[in-house]
Design a protein around this motif. Structure first.
Motif, PDB file in Angstrom:
ATOM      1  N   ARG A  32       0.846  -1.195   0.000  1.00 15.13           N
ATOM      2  CA  ARG A  32       0.000   0.000   0.000  1.00 15.13           C
ATOM      3  C   ARG A  32       0.881   1.244   0.000  1.00 15.13           C
ATOM      4  O   ARG A  32       2.006   1.212   0.463  1.00 15.13           O
ATOM      5  N   ILE A  33       0.325   2.332  -0.521  1.00 12.67           N
ATOM      6  CA  ILE A  33       1.017   3.612  -0.440  1.00 12.67           C
ATOM      7  C   ILE A  33       0.050   4.682   0.039  1.00 12.67           C
ATOM      8  O   ILE A  33      -1.173   4.508  -0.011  1.00 12.67           O
ATOM      9  N   THR A  34       0.611   5.784   0.487  1.00 19.08           N
ATOM     10  CA  THR A  34      -0.182   6.919   0.941  1.00 19.08           C
ATOM     11  C   THR A  34       0.380   8.185   0.315  1.00 19.08           C
ATOM     12  O   THR A  34       1.586   8.386   0.280  1.00 19.08           O
ATOM     13  N   ILE A  35      -0.521   9.015  -0.162  1.00 17.93           N
ATOM     14  CA  ILE A  35      -0.147  10.331  -0.673  1.00 17.93           C
ATOM     15  C   ILE A  35      -0.881  11.357   0.180  1.00 17.93           C
ATOM     16  O   ILE A  35      -2.088  11.279   0.350  1.00 17.93           O
ATOM     17  N   VAL A  76      -9.501   4.463  -3.927  1.00 15.42           N
ATOM     18  CA  VAL A  76      -8.645   5.159  -2.964  1.00 15.42           C
ATOM     19  C   VAL A  76      -9.436   5.314  -1.674  1.00 15.42           C
ATOM     20  O   VAL A  76     -10.618   5.640  -1.693  1.00 15.42           O
ATOM     21  N   HIS A  92      -4.975   6.709   0.623  1.00 10.78           N
ATOM     22  CA  HIS A  92      -4.374   5.379   0.744  1.00 10.78           C
ATOM     23  C   HIS A  92      -4.862   4.498  -0.405  1.00 10.78           C
ATOM     24  O   HIS A  92      -6.055   4.490  -0.716  1.00 10.78           O
ATOM     25  N   TYR A  95      -0.469  -0.311  -3.988  1.00 13.12           N
ATOM     26  CA  TYR A  95       0.798   0.138  -4.553  1.00 13.12           C
ATOM     27  C   TYR A  95       0.717   0.329  -6.069  1.00 13.12           C
ATOM     28  O   TYR A  95       1.161   1.337  -6.605  1.00 13.12           O
ATOM     29  N   GLY A  98      -0.733   3.645  -7.392  1.00 14.62           N
ATOM     30  CA  GLY A  98      -0.112   4.892  -6.968  1.00 14.62           C
ATOM     31  C   GLY A  98       0.269   5.839  -8.085  1.00 14.62           C
ATOM     32  O   GLY A  98       0.000   7.042  -8.012  1.00 14.62           O
ATOM     33  N   TRP A 102      -1.128   9.528  -8.581  1.00 15.26           N
ATOM     34  CA  TRP A 102      -0.138  10.609  -8.522  1.00 15.26           C
ATOM     35  C   TRP A 102      -0.241  11.499  -9.760  1.00 15.26           C
ATOM     36  O   TRP A 102      -0.276  12.728  -9.651  1.00 15.26           O
TER      37      TRP A 102
END
Length: 193
Positions: A32-35, A76, A92, A95, A98, A102
């Motif tokens: 997972r990623i978070t921006i 998201v 969140h 991955y 992302g 972005w």
């Protein structure tokens, strides 16, 4: 996991072992990623790239709420929160989603800044402390010279201990904050810690 992730995972493993819990802990850091998407125009910019712009209105999405949203066709989980003193969201996602998210966010004209900018300078303006960066767990806010001048009237977990520390004549430890007054190097280039 973020900067505190390894510490938290170690703590959870110790608790599970000490209590002899039958649990499995999985580090999903790379899944997972978070921006972070913050600033005075965060809502307006985010509304241009989500499938349902009305869902971001304050009445539909109050502070500290979690909501699923779609950006660039991707699922998201949006968390309306801010560590920087301005409105915004943690976004969140998986991955593999992302880059598309972005790119959509950057298409709004949003400026990309690193964690050192928002997590340090903006967070400090709001007087928030980052454990393991500004404050180690073995020191309290008073010992670190990071306590706010007032304590909120509402009760909160740890308030009694906080007030006890505040009442001390002398703190057992005192740390200091270093302030950079000149950030220009020998070649005339501005450098930032």
């Amino acid at each position: 996991m973020s900067d505190a992730g390894p510490r938290d995972l170690t703590y959870m493993r110790r608790v599970a072992q000490d209590r002899e819990l039958d649990v499995t802990l999985t580090d999903a850091t790379e899944d997972r990623i978070t921006i972070g998407f913050w600033g005075p125009e965060a809502r307006a910019k985010l509304q241009t790239v989500v499938e349902d712009p009305a869902a971001l209105e304050p009445e539909a999405f109050p502070f500290a709420a979690l909501r699923p949203i779609r950006i660039a066709g991707r699922e998201v989980t949006a968390f309306r929160i801010s560590y920087v003193g301005e409105r915004g969201w943690e976004l969140h996602m998986a991955y593999e989603d992302g880059l598309a998210v972005w790119d959509a966010l950057r298409s709004t004209g949003a400026i990309a800044v690193g964690i050192e900018t928002y997590a340090n300078s903006r967070r400090m303006e709001k007087s928030l402390r980052l454990q393991n960066a500004d404050l180690r767990t073995e020191y309290n806010l008073f010992e670190a010279s990071l306590a706010r001048p007032k304590v909120k009237e509402a009760d909160f977990r740890g308030k009694a201990k906080h007030l006890e520390y505040a009442a001390r004549d002398h703190q057992p430890a005192m740390l200091c904050t270093l302030v950079m007054t000149d950030n220009i190097d020998g070649n005339g280039i501005a450098r930032y810690a």
